[in-house]
Design a protein around this motif. Structure first.
Motif, PDB file in Angstrom:
ATOM      1  N   CYS A 140      -3.482  15.627   7.209  1.00 21.23           N
ATOM      2  CA  CYS A 140      -3.970  14.461   5.983  1.00 21.23           C
ATOM      3  C   CYS A 140      -5.348  14.102   6.259  1.00 21.23           C
ATOM      4  CB  CYS A 140      -2.794  13.352   5.848  1.00 21.23           C
ATOM      5  SG  CYS A 140      -3.051  12.014   7.170  1.00 21.23           S
ATOM      6  N   VAL A 141      -5.852  13.357   5.301  1.00 26.10           N
ATOM      7  CA  VAL A 141      -6.968  12.858   5.070  1.00 26.10           C
ATOM      8  C   VAL A 141      -6.937  11.322   4.638  1.00 26.10           C
ATOM      9  CG1 VAL A 141      -9.349  12.810   3.841  1.00 26.10           C
ATOM     10  CG2 VAL A 141      -8.447  15.154   4.475  1.00 26.10           C
ATOM     11  N   GLY A 186      -7.701   3.453   6.118  1.00 31.34           N
ATOM     12  CA  GLY A 186      -6.628   4.243   7.189  1.00 31.34           C
ATOM     13  C   GLY A 186      -5.444   4.638   6.496  1.00 31.34           C
ATOM     14  N   MET A 187      -5.199   4.597   5.322  1.00 31.41           N
ATOM     15  CA  MET A 187      -3.981   5.018   4.867  1.00 31.41           C
ATOM     16  C   MET A 187      -4.255   6.521   4.195  1.00 31.41           C
ATOM     17  SD  MET A 187      -1.719   2.753   4.765  1.00 31.41           S
ATOM     18  CE  MET A 187      -0.485   3.079   3.453  1.00 31.41           C
ATOM     19  N   ALA A 218       5.612  15.426   4.915  1.00 35.52           N
ATOM     20  CA  ALA A 218       5.363  16.411   5.904  1.00 35.52           C
ATOM     21  C   ALA A 218       3.698  16.637   6.272  1.00 35.52           C
ATOM     22  CB  ALA A 218       5.868  17.620   5.199  1.00 35.52           C
ATOM     23  N   TRP A 219       3.057  16.364   5.083  1.00 31.66           N
ATOM     24  CA  TRP A 219       1.432  16.602   5.143  1.00 31.66           C
ATOM     25  C   TRP A 219       0.990  15.641   6.333  1.00 31.66           C
ATOM     26  CZ3 TRP A 219      -2.349  13.502   2.597  1.00 31.66           C
ATOM     27  CH2 TRP A 219      -3.653  14.002   2.541  1.00 31.66           C
ATOM     28  N   VAL A 220       1.567  14.252   5.944  1.00 28.67           N
ATOM     29  CA  VAL A 220       0.935  13.065   6.972  1.00 28.67           C
ATOM     30  C   VAL A 220       1.377  13.711   8.382  1.00 28.67           C
ATOM     31  CG1 VAL A 220       1.297  10.870   7.483  1.00 28.67           C
ATOM     32  CG2 VAL A 220       0.944  11.437   5.067  1.00 28.67           C
ATOM     33  N   ARG A 240       0.808  -1.247   0.007  1.00 27.83           N
ATOM     34  CA  ARG A 240      -0.129   0.136  -0.015  1.00 27.83           C
ATOM     35  C   ARG A 240       0.900   1.206  -0.062  1.00 27.83           C
ATOM     36  NH1 ARG A 240      -3.097  -3.144   3.820  1.00 27.83           N
ATOM     37  NH2 ARG A 240      -2.531  -1.869   5.571  1.00 27.83           N
ATOM     38  N   TRP A 241       2.013   1.234   0.774  1.00 31.56           N
ATOM     39  CA  TRP A 241       2.945   2.302   0.796  1.00 31.56           C
ATOM     40  C   TRP A 241       3.522   2.646  -0.545  1.00 31.56           C
ATOM     41  CZ3 TRP A 241       2.914   6.341   3.699  1.00 31.56           C
ATOM     42  CH2 TRP A 241       2.172   6.437   4.906  1.00 31.56           C
TER      43      TRP A 241
END
Length: 193
Positions: A112-113, A118-119, A105-107, A87-88
């Motif tokens: 993050c959404v 759940g990823m 950085a967003w995560v 998945r990553w």
């Protein structure tokens, strides 16, 4: 079986190309897996053991992180299994190498959404990211220009508009994250619908 004979056996079986001679078994397996876009859960995923024998084995989180070929960083403290690695990798391909540090950085920022698994969502990232700027004020100035914020204000009165205050109010609607090489990343604070 020696590592050279393991590679020779893989060549003889048509798994590896003759170019694998002279490579370490791990390097040959990595090249094979990358060329065939195989992840650890795929049938045919090649993993040599220390003695050169192909084997199935459980990998530690550190090993799984290392197997995320091309991914320098996975943000956060996530547990990895072979499915998570896949998945990553998919996320990495969707985001692209150029934007991966920004995505991380967003995560980490908490802005993050997540998708239904759940990823972090790559599509939400692309909608949320507004670029890398020397500072937020530069982003705000560009935005004000695009939307024509000062167009209705007569030129003689424009110096009296408190742009710093307007910029400060605007910044509350964004997540501003320092970029590692200077400047800032600018993201929406909330999902825009």
């Amino acid at each position: 079986m020696s590592t050279d004979s393991w590679i020779d056996q893989q060549i003889a079986e048509g798994v590896l190309s003759p170019g694998a001679r002279g490579m370490t078994p791990q390097a040959a397996a990595d090249q094979y897996n990358a060329a065939n876009v195989l992840v650890p859960t795929d049938p045919g995923y090649l993993v040599p053991s220390a003695d050169g024998q192909a084997e199935e084995h459980h990998r530690s989180t550190d090993q799984l992180r290392a197997e995320c070929v091309g991914i320098d960083e996975i943000p956060g403290d996530v547990e990895l299994d072979p499915q998570a690695v896949a998945r990553w990798r998919d996320l990495y391909e969707q985001v692209g190498a150029e934007h991966w540090p920004v995505f991380c950085a967003w995560v980490r920022s908490g802005a993050c959404v997540e998708d239904s698994d759940g990823m972090p969502s790559a599509s939400e990232f692309h909608m949320s990211y507004h670029g890398t700027w020397p500072r937020f004020r530069n982003y705000a100035d560009a935005l004000f220009e695009v939307i024509g914020l000062l167009d209705p204000v007569p030129k003689g009165l424009r110096p009296y508009v408190d742009i710093d205050r307007v910029t400060g109010d605007l910044e509350r609607n964004y997540v501003v994250v320092p970029a590692p090489n200077g400047g800032v990343y600018v993201f929406n604070r909330v999902r825009l619908i």
